[in-house]
Design an enzyme around this catalytic site. Structure first.
Site, mmCIF file in Angstrom:
data_model
loop_
_atom_site.group_PDB
_atom_site.id
_atom_site.type_symbol
_atom_site.label_atom_id
_atom_site.label_comp_id
_atom_site.label_asym_id
_atom_site.label_seq_id
_atom_site.Cartn_x
_atom_site.Cartn_y
_atom_site.Cartn_z
ATOM 1 N N ARG A 56 -2.178 -37.790 12.118
ATOM 2 C CA ARG A 56 -2.925 -38.870 12.785
ATOM 3 C C ARG A 56 -4.321 -39.014 12.186
ATOM 4 O O ARG A 56 -4.895 -40.091 12.158
ATOM 5 C CB ARG A 56 -3.020 -38.645 14.307
ATOM 6 C CG ARG A 56 -3.889 -39.696 15.006
ATOM 7 C CD ARG A 56 -3.629 -39.835 16.491
ATOM 8 N NE ARG A 56 -3.597 -38.552 17.177
ATOM 9 C CZ ARG A 56 -4.681 -37.832 17.495
ATOM 10 N NH1 ARG A 56 -5.877 -38.276 17.197
ATOM 11 N NH2 ARG A 56 -4.551 -36.682 18.105
ATOM 12 N N TYR A 109 -5.914 -66.003 14.286
ATOM 13 C CA TYR A 109 -4.609 -65.413 14.600
ATOM 14 C C TYR A 109 -4.466 -65.168 16.113
ATOM 15 O O TYR A 109 -5.357 -64.567 16.731
ATOM 16 C CB TYR A 109 -4.460 -64.094 13.827
ATOM 17 C CG TYR A 109 -3.186 -63.377 14.116
ATOM 18 C CD1 TYR A 109 -1.971 -63.871 13.664
ATOM 19 C CD2 TYR A 109 -3.180 -62.211 14.876
ATOM 20 C CE1 TYR A 109 -0.782 -63.226 13.949
ATOM 21 C CE2 TYR A 109 -2.000 -61.548 15.159
ATOM 22 C CZ TYR A 109 -0.796 -62.063 14.689
ATOM 23 O OH TYR A 109 0.369 -61.422 14.984
ATOM 24 N N ASP A 181 -11.244 -61.071 8.549
ATOM 25 C CA ASP A 181 -9.803 -60.875 8.370
ATOM 26 C C ASP A 181 -9.380 -61.682 7.146
ATOM 27 O O ASP A 181 -9.402 -62.915 7.158
ATOM 28 C CB ASP A 181 -9.081 -61.346 9.640
ATOM 29 C CG ASP A 181 -7.566 -61.162 9.560
ATOM 30 O OD1 ASP A 181 -7.027 -61.095 8.442
ATOM 31 O OD2 ASP A 181 -6.924 -61.104 10.635
ATOM 32 N N LYS A 206 1.866 -58.630 5.900
ATOM 33 C CA LYS A 206 1.999 -59.921 5.244
ATOM 34 C C LYS A 206 1.986 -59.750 3.715
ATOM 35 O O LYS A 206 2.782 -59.029 3.188
ATOM 36 C CB LYS A 206 0.887 -60.844 5.740
ATOM 37 C CG LYS A 206 0.629 -60.753 7.266
ATOM 38 C CD LYS A 206 1.809 -61.232 8.095
ATOM 39 C CE LYS A 206 1.679 -60.897 9.579
ATOM 40 N NZ LYS A 206 0.474 -61.348 10.237
HETATM 41 C C1 LIG Z 1 -0.253 -60.946 11.340
HETATM 42 C C2 LIG Z 1 -1.719 -61.054 11.386
HETATM 43 C C3 LIG Z 1 -2.485 -60.105 12.068
HETATM 44 C C4 LIG Z 1 -1.879 -58.965 12.839
HETATM 45 O O1 LIG Z 1 -1.140 -58.129 12.030
HETATM 46 P P1 LIG Z 1 0.055 -57.203 12.588
HETATM 47 O O2 LIG Z 1 0.434 -56.412 11.402
HETATM 48 O O3 LIG Z 1 1.123 -58.129 13.082
HETATM 49 O O4 LIG Z 1 -0.512 -56.397 13.700
HETATM 50 C C5 LIG Z 1 -3.865 -60.238 12.034
HETATM 51 N N1 LIG Z 1 -4.453 -61.260 11.378
HETATM 52 C C6 LIG Z 1 -3.735 -62.205 10.732
HETATM 53 C C7 LIG Z 1 -4.448 -63.301 10.033
HETATM 54 C C8 LIG Z 1 -2.346 -62.144 10.714
HETATM 55 O O5 LIG Z 1 -1.647 -63.082 10.075
#
Ligand SMILES: *Cc1c(COP(=O)(O)O)cnc(C)c1O
Length: 392
Positions: A56, A109, A181, A206
């Site tokens: 962890r 998001y 992000d 992604k």
């Molecule tokens: C999918 C996504 C997230 C969250 O990611 P997870 O892996 O699903 O927790 C955060 N920001 C953006 C822009 C996303 O497309």
């Protein structure tokens, strides 16, 4: 070194004797590590981050993939998390406490919107939502208790691109952390830390992993900030699994190649979509008609693989369009090698009322397409046959 090399070797290549060593980072599938004098000394000095003692808190597979993410962003330090939202929550909870405020937007998001507006509010953190395209509005919204500015490089699903350097300038002036992000852009299309951002984060679910086969998230920034984020993250427990880290590291090596193809394909697909009579409107930062086009052109290397569109004929037409497609799968998520398609009204933005959706421009017939790395001609032909059928 440039990004294709860094993606494969990392930023700090040394000539050393590798004889008998694995070429690829192995999966250390272990929860714990044997302790000795060195480990005890580091635990005593509260320097757990420097050693392997419990997964962890750290593990060679996790550390190696986090380092590669940091290298891609030219950062001193990176950390890996169980999910993108794990990365978002660890970053925000590190720099926000009850009585503080965060300045952000509602057009990001959906999962982040819920985390910020529901969970952070519940913890006594004030949430101030503004239009991030309006720099004067961002500045005006900042209060003495504001600790964090939070937004996205390319927003979901309208694909707006904020003026990152201008916002970073405000954050520096006022001593506020700017957290961005970068999931939709990735390090290939944009390097936030070079534009004054304090922490960059991405959902590796992604583009970073790129194969729709694992969930994860990363944050990168200075050693000083990242050691604080690490401290928060081990307490909240959104630690990644070594196997997921292995898959992302494997994916990261082809990130530049894949992003180049996503960029090219999406531009071709967007250029086609604007010509089709079944379509009302197309959102793609690479189109001159997009509100952020001029800014996106100066800031980004490429416009990414995400396209949104509005079909004439509302949600019924949108659903029919998706069902008649042969290549893109109807699924949420994005950034995989395969094309995916979904409608926000019954997926990511289903919890909003029609009115709230209209406020963020998600009108009936709104469809979001994650353009994969298939041949653009095949994708266009498939999109065309389905759109033609709707017109008939
Ligand atoms: C999918 C996504 C997230 C969250 O990611 P997870 O892996 O699903 O927790 C955060 N920001 C953006 C822009 C996303 O497309």
């Amino acid at each position: 070194m440039k990004i294709n090399t860094v993606a494969i070797h990392g930023a700090h290549v040394e000539k050393h004797n590798n004889a008998g060593k694995p070429v690829i980072t192995p999966i250390y599938q272990t929860s714990t590590f044997c302790l000795g004098e060195h480990e005890y000394a580091n635990i005593q000095n509260k320097n757990m981050r420097a050693i392997d003692f419990y997964t962890r808190c750290g593990n060679p597979t996790l550390r190696h993939s986090a380092k590669l993410f940091a290298d891609l962003h030219g950062a001193e330090c990176g950390e890996i998390f169980a999910s993108g939202l794990g990365a978002v929550s660890a970053s925000l909870l590190t720099f926000l406490a009850a009585g503080d405020s965060i300045v952000t937007g509602l057009d990001i998001y959906g999962g982040s919107v819920v985390l910020i507006n529901k969970e952070l509010t519940r913890l006594g953190i004030e949430v101030i939502n503004v239009n991030f395209e309006d720099i004067a509005a961002v500045r005006k919204a900042i209060k003495p208790n504001t600790k964090v500015l939070y937004y996205e490089t390319i927003t979901n699903p309208l694909l707006k691109v904020p003026n990152v350097p201008a916002i970073a300038k405000i954050s520096k002036e006022l001593g506020i952390k700017f957290i961005l992000d970068n999931t939709f852009a990735t390090a290939y299309n944009f390097l936030p830390l070079q534009h004054g951002v304090d922490l960059v984060l991405e959902s590796s679910t992604k583009y970073l992993s790129g194969h729709s086969d694992c969930i994860g998230g990363y944050v990168a920034g200075s050693n000083e900030l990242m050691s604080k984020v690490w401290q928060t993250s081990i307490s909240f427990g959104a630690s990644a699994d070594p196997f997921a880290a292995f898959l992302v590291e494997r994916g990261m090596k082809t990130l530049p190649l894949r992003m180049e193809q996503h960029n090219k394909n999406a531009q071709k697909v967007a250029n086609f979509l604007v010509t089709h009579p079944a379509i009302e409107k197309v959102y793609y930062p690479g189109l001159a008609t997009h509100a952020s086009h001029t800014l996106a052109k100066t800031l980004l290397k490429g416009f990414g693989g995400m396209i949104s569109m509005v079909l004439k004929g509302g949600n019924a037409a949108g659903l029919k369009f998706m069902q008649q497609l042969k290549l893109p799968a109807q699924a949420v998520s994005l950034g995989g090698v395969e094309s995916l398609i979904s409608m926000p009204f019954n997926t990511s933005h289903s919890s909003l009322t029609d009115e709230q959706r209209a406020q963020v421009e998600i009108v009936p017939g709104f469809v979001r397409l994650s353009v994969g790395i298939e041949d653009a001609e095949d994708l266009i032909q498939d999109l065309k046959q389905s759109l033609d059928a709707i017109c008939r």
